[in-house]
Design a protein around this motif. Sequence first.
Motif, PDB file in Angstrom:
ATOM      1  N   UNK A 191       0.818  -1.213   0.000  1.00  0.00           N
ATOM      2  CA  UNK A 191       0.000   0.000   0.000  1.00  0.00           C
ATOM      3  C   UNK A 191       0.851   1.263   0.000  1.00  0.00           C
ATOM      4  N   UNK A 192       1.903   1.274   0.815  1.00  0.00           N
ATOM      5  CA  UNK A 192       2.758   2.469   0.882  1.00  0.00           C
ATOM      6  C   UNK A 192       3.450   2.722  -0.451  1.00  0.00           C
ATOM      7  N   UNK A 193       3.968   1.662  -1.069  1.00  0.00           N
ATOM      8  CA  UNK A 193       4.640   1.822  -2.355  1.00  0.00           C
ATOM      9  C   UNK A 193       3.655   2.282  -3.433  1.00  0.00           C
ATOM     10  N   UNK A 194       2.457   1.683  -3.459  1.00  0.00           N
ATOM     11  CA  UNK A 194       1.442   2.091  -4.431  1.00  0.00           C
ATOM     12  C   UNK A 194       1.031   3.541  -4.216  1.00  0.00           C
ATOM     13  N   UNK A 195       0.896   3.934  -2.956  1.00  0.00           N
ATOM     14  CA  UNK A 195       0.493   5.306  -2.632  1.00  0.00           C
ATOM     15  C   UNK A 195       1.542   6.305  -3.110  1.00  0.00           C
ATOM     16  N   UNK A 196       2.811   6.000  -2.852  1.00  0.00           N
ATOM     17  CA  UNK A 196       3.884   6.907  -3.262  1.00  0.00           C
ATOM     18  C   UNK A 196       3.970   7.027  -4.784  1.00  0.00           C
ATOM     19  N   UNK A 197       3.842   5.888  -5.464  1.00  0.00           N
ATOM     20  CA  UNK A 197       3.912   5.896  -6.933  1.00  0.00           C
ATOM     21  C   UNK A 197       2.703   6.616  -7.521  1.00  0.00           C
ATOM     22  N   UNK A 198       1.519   6.290  -6.997  1.00  0.00           N
ATOM     23  CA  UNK A 198       0.295   6.893  -7.513  1.00  0.00           C
ATOM     24  C   UNK A 198       0.267   8.398  -7.350  1.00  0.00           C
ATOM     25  N   UNK A 199       0.685   8.882  -6.169  1.00  0.00           N
ATOM     26  CA  UNK A 199       0.693  10.324  -5.920  1.00  0.00           C
ATOM     27  C   UNK A 199       1.725  11.043  -6.779  1.00  0.00           C
ATOM     28  N   UNK A 200       2.801  10.359  -7.114  1.00  0.00           N
ATOM     29  CA  UNK A 200       3.817  10.963  -7.964  1.00  0.00           C
ATOM     30  C   UNK A 200       3.262  11.178  -9.372  1.00  0.00           C
ATOM     31  N   UNK A 201       2.349  10.291  -9.795  1.00  0.00           N
ATOM     32  CA  UNK A 201       1.777  10.378 -11.139  1.00  0.00           C
ATOM     33  C   UNK A 201       0.634  11.391 -11.201  1.00  0.00           C
ATOM     34  N   UNK A 202      -0.320  11.288 -10.263  1.00  0.00           N
ATOM     35  CA  UNK A 202      -1.516  12.124 -10.348  1.00  0.00           C
ATOM     36  C   UNK A 202      -1.461  13.343  -9.431  1.00  0.00           C
ATOM     37  N   UNK A 203      -0.383  13.485  -8.670  1.00  0.00           N
ATOM     38  CA  UNK A 203      -0.120  14.569  -7.708  1.00  0.00           C
ATOM     39  C   UNK A 203      -0.913  14.360  -6.418  1.00  0.00           C
ATOM     40  N   UNK A 204      -0.351  14.788  -5.286  1.00  0.00           N
ATOM     41  CA  UNK A 204      -1.038  14.635  -3.994  1.00  0.00           C
ATOM     42  C   UNK A 204      -2.400  15.333  -3.935  1.00  0.00           C
ATOM     43  N   UNK A 205      -2.566  16.422  -4.711  1.00  0.00           N
ATOM     44  CA  UNK A 205      -3.840  17.140  -4.716  1.00  0.00           C
ATOM     45  C   UNK A 205      -4.976  16.229  -5.161  1.00  0.00           C
ATOM     46  N   UNK A 206      -4.703  15.398  -6.152  1.00  0.00           N
ATOM     47  CA  UNK A 206      -5.702  14.440  -6.616  1.00  0.00           C
ATOM     48  C   UNK A 206      -5.691  13.175  -5.773  1.00  0.00           C
ATOM     49  N   UNK A 207      -4.515  12.788  -5.344  1.00  0.00           N
ATOM     50  CA  UNK A 207      -4.391  11.547  -4.582  1.00  0.00           C
ATOM     51  C   UNK A 207      -5.135  11.571  -3.262  1.00  0.00           C
ATOM     52  N   UNK A 208      -5.178  12.739  -2.622  1.00  0.00           N
ATOM     53  CA  UNK A 208      -5.796  12.840  -1.305  1.00  0.00           C
ATOM     54  C   UNK A 208      -7.286  12.492  -1.354  1.00  0.00           C
ATOM     55  N   UNK A 209      -7.917  12.679  -2.515  1.00  0.00           N
ATOM     56  CA  UNK A 209      -9.331  12.343  -2.639  1.00  0.00           C
ATOM     57  C   UNK A 209      -9.590  10.855  -2.429  1.00  0.00           C
ATOM     58  N   UNK A 210      -8.584  10.045  -2.689  1.00  0.00           N
ATOM     59  CA  UNK A 210      -8.766   8.603  -2.564  1.00  0.00           C
ATOM     60  C   UNK A 210      -8.824   8.147  -1.107  1.00  0.00           C
ATOM     61  N   UNK A 211      -8.530   9.057  -0.163  1.00  0.00           N
ATOM     62  CA  UNK A 211      -8.674   8.695   1.250  1.00  0.00           C
ATOM     63  C   UNK A 211     -10.120   8.360   1.594  1.00  0.00           C
TER      64      UNK A 211
END
Length: 320
Positions: free
Chosen positions: A242-262
């Motif tokens: 999960x941590x690795x996927x989260x770091x990779x995913x946020x790098x691609x779509x940016x944390x601004x978009x990634x935070x919505x997945x919480x």
Amino acid sequence: MNNRYSKGIIYCLLATISWGAMFPVMTDALQYMDPFNFTTIRYSIAGLAFAIILASREGIDGFTLKGERWVLAWLFGTLGFAGFGFLVFLGQRMAGASGALTASIMMATMPMLGLLTVWLLKKNRPHVSTFGFILMSFAGVLMVITNGNIEEVINSPLNMTANLLLITGALCWVLYTVGGSYFPDWSPVRYTTMTTLLGMISVIAIDIILIFNGKIAAPTLPAISIVTPHLLYMALVAGLLAVLCWNIGNKIITPTNGVLFMDIVPVTAFIVSALSGVVPSTIQLGGAGITASALILNNLNQRKLAKAKLSLNKMVPGQS
């Protein structure tokens, strides 16, 4: 939508679904082992796995702490793994059957807690409108943890203690996440690995002290055998993957978009809990919806404010 962005979404989904399922998994595991021994064994496995990955990517130099802020790394590791691991799951166990639902909602407040933390540590004050969304988020949380009966929760020291532990544990993880900004030259894998290994010093020390003081019993082989599937999930799926996927995913779509997945965290927890017989009430579902709405609306608001600031900077040369 291009393929790269789609992959980023998939990575973030995998991470948050994994995190959402970990709370129902812990509901079962906590019947056989206390959160302190469980957390110690869990992060021992995860730490070893992260160390192997760091060694393969950066070699022995990745573990060098000479000239580094290792005390600060130990502090953030302690907050992230001893603080989060011990407090959240102790709070979940104290909360009883609804603990998984309550804990998952607390995780959805992390972006809001993050704004307050950055304000405190970085002196970056959130916009006035943001405080409205923060209050809205916590109103939703209040509906979930009280199930519409605030008086009962206030009059129950056990429930109050459980909720305080959960929110403090969530804050510990926020501080740990913000801590990564203090190590700009470290890769995400190095920050995760080194803080895990340094944080384990505190995790193991606290666990040993509790055992020797008779506060908890030493883990037994039968108990370890029963929770082995839970440990593997928590260490390798909810932890490593999960941590690795989260770091990779946020790098691609940016944390601004990634935070919505919480928002996926409580949704997953609610579904898994319902399948195991713990069905959230209408009030709890409504509270979860309010918290999710606050997160989404705040995200849209942050985009609007950032766009306005960018426009202003273009109009005023030299404005930073």
